[in-house]
Design an enzyme around this catalytic site. Structure first.
Site, PDB file in Angstrom:
ATOM      1  N   THR A 190       0.882  -1.172   0.000  1.00  0.00           N
ATOM      2  CA  THR A 190       0.000   0.000   0.000  1.00  0.00           C
ATOM      3  C   THR A 190       0.910   1.210   0.000  1.00  0.00           C
ATOM      4  OG1 THR A 190      -1.839  -1.050   1.166  1.00  0.00           O
ATOM      5  CG2 THR A 190      -1.612   1.284   1.511  1.00  0.00           C
ATOM      6  N   ARG A 218     -13.733  -8.084  -2.291  1.00  0.00           N
ATOM      7  CA  ARG A 218     -13.059  -7.827  -1.010  1.00  0.00           C
ATOM      8  C   ARG A 218     -12.503  -6.394  -0.949  1.00  0.00           C
ATOM      9  NH1 ARG A 218      -7.816  -6.038   0.817  1.00  0.00           N
ATOM     10  NH2 ARG A 218      -7.405  -6.964   2.847  1.00  0.00           N
ATOM     11  N   VAL A 219     -12.747  -5.742   0.166  1.00  0.00           N
ATOM     12  CA  VAL A 219     -12.205  -4.412   0.427  1.00  0.00           C
ATOM     13  C   VAL A 219     -11.462  -4.472   1.756  1.00  0.00           C
ATOM     14  CG1 VAL A 219     -12.778  -1.986   0.838  1.00  0.00           C
ATOM     15  CG2 VAL A 219     -14.107  -3.298  -0.832  1.00  0.00           C
ATOM     16  N   GLY A 220     -10.258  -3.907   1.787  1.00  0.00           N
ATOM     17  CA  GLY A 220      -9.457  -3.910   3.017  1.00  0.00           C
ATOM     18  C   GLY A 220      -9.669  -2.650   3.829  1.00  0.00           C
ATOM     19  N   ASP A 221      -8.695  -2.340   4.658  1.00  0.00           N
ATOM     20  CA  ASP A 221      -8.804  -1.178   5.538  1.00  0.00           C
ATOM     21  C   ASP A 221      -8.506   0.144   4.850  1.00  0.00           C
ATOM     22  OD1 ASP A 221      -6.116  -2.181   5.266  1.00  0.00           O
ATOM     23  OD2 ASP A 221      -5.523  -0.651   6.723  1.00  0.00           O
TER      24      ASP A 221
HETATM   25  N1  ASP Z   1      -3.960  -2.794   3.865  1.00  0.00           N
HETATM   26  C1  ASP Z   1      -4.050  -3.267   2.510  1.00  0.00           C
HETATM   27  C2  ASP Z   1      -5.293  -4.098   2.368  1.00  0.00           C
HETATM   28  O1  ASP Z   1      -5.575  -4.897   3.235  1.00  0.00           O
HETATM   29  C3  ASP Z   1      -2.856  -4.039   2.053  1.00  0.00           C
HETATM   30  C4  ASP Z   1      -1.515  -3.583   2.584  1.00  0.00           C
HETATM   31  O2  ASP Z   1      -1.399  -2.502   3.088  1.00  0.00           O
HETATM   32  O3  ASP Z   1      -0.541  -4.331   2.476  1.00  0.00           O
HETATM   33  O4  ASP Z   1      -5.957  -3.984   1.357  1.00  0.00           O
END
Ligand code: ASP
Length: 326
Positions: A190, A218-221
């Site tokens: 990221t 899927r959606v992350g943080d």
């Molecule tokens: N936080 C990001 C996600 O989960 C991935 C990452 O930062 O490595 O989509």
């Protein structure tokens, strides 16, 4: 006038000194340093934290070394779905997009949501359509294609016993020369920037391709305000990177700000408490960067490395990759 300060990250993960070739190590340090320098120039000239952040994240999104914009990881279907968010600490204005496929700079789409819509979070085709209606550059999905990310997808799908989708059209060969320098830091990555401007306002921005072989939308943080990104002039600005599912459950970015605001912890102590203690206990991996309205800067990660840089008025630039870097 407040002193200006800026911290940037390019993702946390399995990044160890003996795994990176010297030219890879150099490429990442140069990229982080260059981006932080350019963003610092905005702040030095009296520019806004939001402008410094957008400029820096746009460059990182264009750089195939990082998992954001061009260089993002593929979904299990062989698509690119990009997430980003941005927040202004002076008024708690925020904007976010998830699953965009055509907007070249998702961070600018997030900013447009914040400034030109009555909403905070837009997803999927609608988010691209909104960005287009704001005049933001649209590209063919093949623009984001990076060969090494395709190979990583194939490996991951094979590992999971899932079918490999047909290969999309490739990018210009010139790009792959730089992409070949990229280190495989795991399935993730990221980019994020936090900044304090000379008006005393803090802001934060985060942009990502998410995780290799993600499925089902899927959606992350990263695009979730409070999880991957948060900013308030009452405490500070935070951008996260790591296993999104854990960061969401701990509301990492907001919790760090709350510890500063409500418990009076220093920024570094708050970041360490959430990352080294809470995140680690829960079994999550990753890191954060943060800046406070009084100029404190912090980073904390429980992985072997995190691409990072920081610079402030009257202080030399610090660029790091591995745990034992300064
Ligand atoms: N936080 C990001 C996600 O989960 C991935 C990452 O930062 O490595 O989509």
């Amino acid at each position: 006038m407040a002193r200006w300060a800026l911290v940037a990250h390019g993702g946390a993960g399995v990044i160890e000194r003996d795994q990176l070739r010297p030219e890879q190590d150099k490429a990442y340090r140069e990229a982080m340093g260059r981006v932080a320098e350019a963003a610092a120039a905005v702040l030095k000239a009296g520019g806004a934290a939001l402008d410094a952040i957008e400029t820096a994240i746009q460059s990182l999104e264009d750089d195939p070394l990082f998992n954001a914009g061009r260089g993002a990881v593929f979904t299990a279907q062989g698509d690119i779905e990009l997430d980003a968010s941005i927040m202004d600490g002076s008024n708690l204005a925020a904007g976010a997009v998830a699953g965009v496929r055509r907007t070249r700079h998702p961070i600018s789409a997030a900013r447009a949501v914040m400034e030109q819509s009555p909403h905070v979070f837009l997803g999927g085709e609608g988010a691209d359509a909104f960005a287009r209606s704001c005049g933001l550059e649209q590209v063919d999905p093949s623009f984001f294609f990076i060969e090494r990310r395709w190979k990583a997808l194939a490996r991951e799908l094979q590992r999971q016993g899932l079918p490999i989708p047909p290969r999309p059209a490739g990018p210009p060969a010139a790009l792959d020369t730089r992409a070949a320098l990229a280190h495989d830091e795991g399935k993730r990555g990221t980019v994020g920037v936090v900044a304090l401007d000379s008006d005393g306002t803090v802001a934060a921005g985060t942009s990502t391709g998410g995780v290799t072989a993600k499925r089902w939308g899927r959606v992350g943080d990263s695009p979730i305000i409070g999880a991957g990104t948060y900013a308030t002039n009452a405490a500070g600005a935070v951008s996260c990177t790591g296993a999104g599912e854990y960061f969401i459950r701990l509301s990492v970015a907001r919790t760090i700000c709350a510890l500063v605001e409500m418990k009076g912890l220093s920024l570094q102590a708050a970041a360490d408490q959430v990352v080294q203690r809470d995140l680690t206990r829960l079994g999550g991996e990753g890191g954060v960067i943060a800046v406070a309205p009084d100029g404190q800067m912090a980073w904390s990660f429980n992985t072997s490395g995190m691409y990072r840089a920081r610079i402030a008025e009257g202080e030399a630039m610090v660029v790091g990759i591995y745990k034992d870097d300064p």
